[in-house]
Design a protein around this motif. Structure first.
Motif, PDB file in Angstrom:
ATOM      1  N   TYR A  29      89.735 -12.522 -14.663  1.00 60.61           N
ATOM      2  CA  TYR A  29      88.311 -11.665 -14.515  1.00 60.61           C
ATOM      3  C   TYR A  29      88.062 -11.231 -15.712  1.00 60.61           C
ATOM      4  CZ  TYR A  29      86.663  -7.143 -13.286  1.00 60.61           C
ATOM      5  OH  TYR A  29      85.805  -6.172 -13.006  1.00 60.61           O
ATOM      6  N   GLN A  72      90.458  -3.755 -15.609  1.00 65.56           N
ATOM      7  CA  GLN A  72      89.264  -3.174 -15.653  1.00 65.56           C
ATOM      8  C   GLN A  72      89.194  -2.039 -16.894  1.00 65.56           C
ATOM      9  OE1 GLN A  72      91.216  -4.117 -13.098  1.00 65.56           O
ATOM     10  NE2 GLN A  72      89.790  -4.743 -11.394  1.00 65.56           N
ATOM     11  N   TRP A  79      83.810  -3.435 -10.664  1.00 71.25           N
ATOM     12  CA  TRP A  79      82.560  -3.977  -9.576  1.00 71.25           C
ATOM     13  C   TRP A  79      83.055  -3.061  -8.248  1.00 71.25           C
ATOM     14  CZ3 TRP A  79      78.000  -5.655 -10.713  1.00 71.25           C
ATOM     15  CH2 TRP A  79      77.887  -6.386 -11.931  1.00 71.25           C
ATOM     16  N   PHE A  80      81.965  -2.280  -7.699  1.00 72.31           N
ATOM     17  CA  PHE A  80      82.255  -1.989  -6.292  1.00 72.31           C
ATOM     18  C   PHE A  80      80.961  -1.959  -5.421  1.00 72.31           C
ATOM     19  CE2 PHE A  80      82.450   1.729  -3.376  1.00 72.31           C
ATOM     20  CZ  PHE A  80      83.779   1.192  -2.731  1.00 72.31           C
ATOM     21  N   SER A  81      80.867  -2.640  -4.287  1.00 72.36           N
ATOM     22  CA  SER A  81      79.910  -2.606  -3.468  1.00 72.36           C
ATOM     23  C   SER A  81      78.441  -3.027  -4.580  1.00 72.36           C
ATOM     24  CB  SER A  81      79.518  -1.459  -3.020  1.00 72.36           C
ATOM     25  OG  SER A  81      80.350  -0.985  -2.039  1.00 72.36           O
ATOM     26  N   ARG A  95      88.834  -0.249  -4.951  1.00 69.25           N
ATOM     27  CA  ARG A  95      89.375  -1.341  -4.720  1.00 69.25           C
ATOM     28  C   ARG A  95      88.255  -2.052  -3.518  1.00 69.25           C
ATOM     29  NH1 ARG A  95      93.145   0.935  -7.844  1.00 69.25           N
ATOM     30  NH2 ARG A  95      95.067   0.035  -7.826  1.00 69.25           N
ATOM     31  N   GLN A  96      88.509  -3.157  -3.560  1.00 66.96           N
ATOM     32  CA  GLN A  96      87.610  -3.909  -2.388  1.00 66.96           C
ATOM     33  C   GLN A  96      87.814  -3.505  -1.126  1.00 66.96           C
ATOM     34  OE1 GLN A  96      87.997  -8.160  -2.359  1.00 66.96           O
ATOM     35  NE2 GLN A  96      86.121  -8.518  -1.153  1.00 66.96           N
ATOM     36  N   GLU A  97      88.909  -3.001  -0.587  1.00 65.34           N
ATOM     37  CA  GLU A  97      89.200  -2.438   0.808  1.00 65.34           C
ATOM     38  C   GLU A  97      88.358  -1.214   1.131  1.00 65.34           C
ATOM     39  OE1 GLU A  97      92.818  -4.593  -0.621  1.00 65.34           O
ATOM     40  OE2 GLU A  97      91.541  -3.090  -1.510  1.00 65.34           O
ATOM     41  N   THR A  98      87.961  -0.512  -0.125  1.00 68.19           N
ATOM     42  CA  THR A  98      87.190   0.800   0.424  1.00 68.19           C
ATOM     43  C   THR A  98      85.797   0.425   0.663  1.00 68.19           C
ATOM     44  OG1 THR A  98      88.686   1.884  -1.133  1.00 68.19           O
ATOM     45  CG2 THR A  98      86.746   3.008  -0.664  1.00 68.19           C
ATOM     46  N   GLU A  99      85.368  -0.859   0.266  1.00 73.33           N
ATOM     47  CA  GLU A  99      83.890  -1.227   0.533  1.00 73.33           C
ATOM     48  C   GLU A  99      83.612  -1.216   1.807  1.00 73.33           C
ATOM     49  OE1 GLU A  99      82.841  -4.786  -1.404  1.00 73.33           O
ATOM     50  OE2 GLU A  99      83.362  -4.165  -3.526  1.00 73.33           O
ATOM     51  N   GLU A 100      84.635  -1.444   2.696  1.00 76.06           N
ATOM     52  CA  GLU A 100      84.788  -1.861   4.156  1.00 76.06           C
ATOM     53  C   GLU A 100      84.626   0.033   4.669  1.00 76.06           C
ATOM     54  OE1 GLU A 100      88.025  -3.531   6.115  1.00 76.06           O
ATOM     55  OE2 GLU A 100      88.504  -4.424   3.941  1.00 76.06           O
ATOM     56  N   ASP A 269      91.456  -2.664   8.308  1.00 80.84           N
ATOM     57  CA  ASP A 269      90.936  -3.331   7.223  1.00 80.84           C
ATOM     58  C   ASP A 269      90.850  -4.938   7.613  1.00 80.84           C
ATOM     59  OD1 ASP A 269      93.413  -4.365   6.531  1.00 80.84           O
ATOM     60  OD2 ASP A 269      93.530  -3.204   4.892  1.00 80.84           O
TER      61      ASP A 269
END
Length: 289
Positions: A29, A72, A79-81, A95-100, A269
């Motif tokens: 990353y 990070q 990065w987010f959304s 977290r990527q899961e929160t993009e859902e 999720d």
């Protein structure tokens, strides 16, 4: 002196991080972000020797990662959304899961001509800013108890030129004088203090405890939201929550029960864990689309 290829440099870093039981993804990353590369760029260059300045920087970065500091925080960005956000140890790493959750909220909010949205416990502003980006007609607010976190959120909003209104206060106290909102969304602290011994080292030692842990087996904030959210929500509106993968029964008990006026839907999720809830009069209808 010959420098290693990108591939060999990453293998070296992966081995060191794995030996310490740390997530080896951080090395890749950091390398990609420093170079402003995608993974396809790395595949194209992987057999090339690293230029000396890049190799020197990469070695320094790996030494920092070996302390457990998340990549990070090392870079000061996440990065987010599709948005690059400033993050500091005053804010959780989104977290990527929160993009859902954001996608679910966005879909629901489109039924309003100019939705008023409140993000409780906004942290870096990730949820609020992502929704403002996707719903430019919306009036989006973000509240947080932490002045340090709000300073980060405001910096993100200014840099991205997204007009989210960030306010400081404990849950709804910051918006007590505001009219009800069409959407309230929250990803509050929900980890029980009993889980601390099994928490990931990097999370436990580097991310803000105020944003991680909650009393009453991680349910304290949900209990407070359950007792007051209705006075801050329009009747056609809905409350959206993210919670721990084992907390769905408790969420159903707190927000479901006999409140026919506020039907509740739990959604899994992408990994299949029940992690999100919608509480609101249109909840059942919203999930049929």
């Amino acid at each position: 002196m010959t420098t290693p290829t990108y591939s060999k440099a990453l293998s070296w870093a992966f081995l060191l991080l794995q030996e310490k039981g740390l997530d080896d993804y951080g090395a890749e990353y950091v390398l990609l972000e420093r170079q402003n590369w995608r993974k396809t760029d790395l595949s194209f260059h992987e057999r090339e020797p690293m230029p000396a300045p890049i190799w020197q920087q990469f070695q320094q970065d790996v030494q920092t990662l070996l302390t457990g500091e998340p990549a990070q925080y090392l870079l000061g960005a996440a990065w987010f959304s599709g948005l690059q956000l400033k993050v500091t140890p005053a804010t959780l790493i989104p977290r990527q899961e929160t993009e859902e959750l954001v996608a679910w909220v966005e879909h629901f909010a489109q039924r309003f001509a100019r939705p008023r949205i409140l993000d409780l416990g906004t942290g870096s502003g990730a949820i609020a800013l992502a929704l403002q980006q996707q719903l430019p007609q919306a009036e989006v607010w973000g509240s947080d108890l932490s002045a340090a976190a709000l300073a980060v959120a405001e910096t993100n909003g200014q840099r991205l030129q997204l007009p989210v209104k960030f306010v400081q206060g404990d849950l709804f106290a910051a918006v007590a004088a505001q009219p009800p909102f069409d959407v309230i969304v929250s990803n509050p602290p929900y980890i029980s203090h009993r889980e601390e011994p099994v928490m990931d080292y990097s999370v436990k030692h580097f991310e803000p405890q105020l944003a991680l842990y909650a009393d009453n087996d991680g349910l304290a904030i949900y209990q407070r939201i359950a007792s007051t959210f209705a006075t801050h929500l329009t009747l056609p509106g809905a409350l959206f929550l993210e919670f721990g993968y084992q907390q769905a029964p408790a969420i159903k008990h707190l927000f479901g029960g006999d409140q026919a006026h506020w039907p509740l839907v739990i959604r899994p999720d992408l990994a299949g864990w029940p992690r999100m809830a919608q509480i609101g009069p249109a909840a059942t209808q919203a999930t049929r689309s």
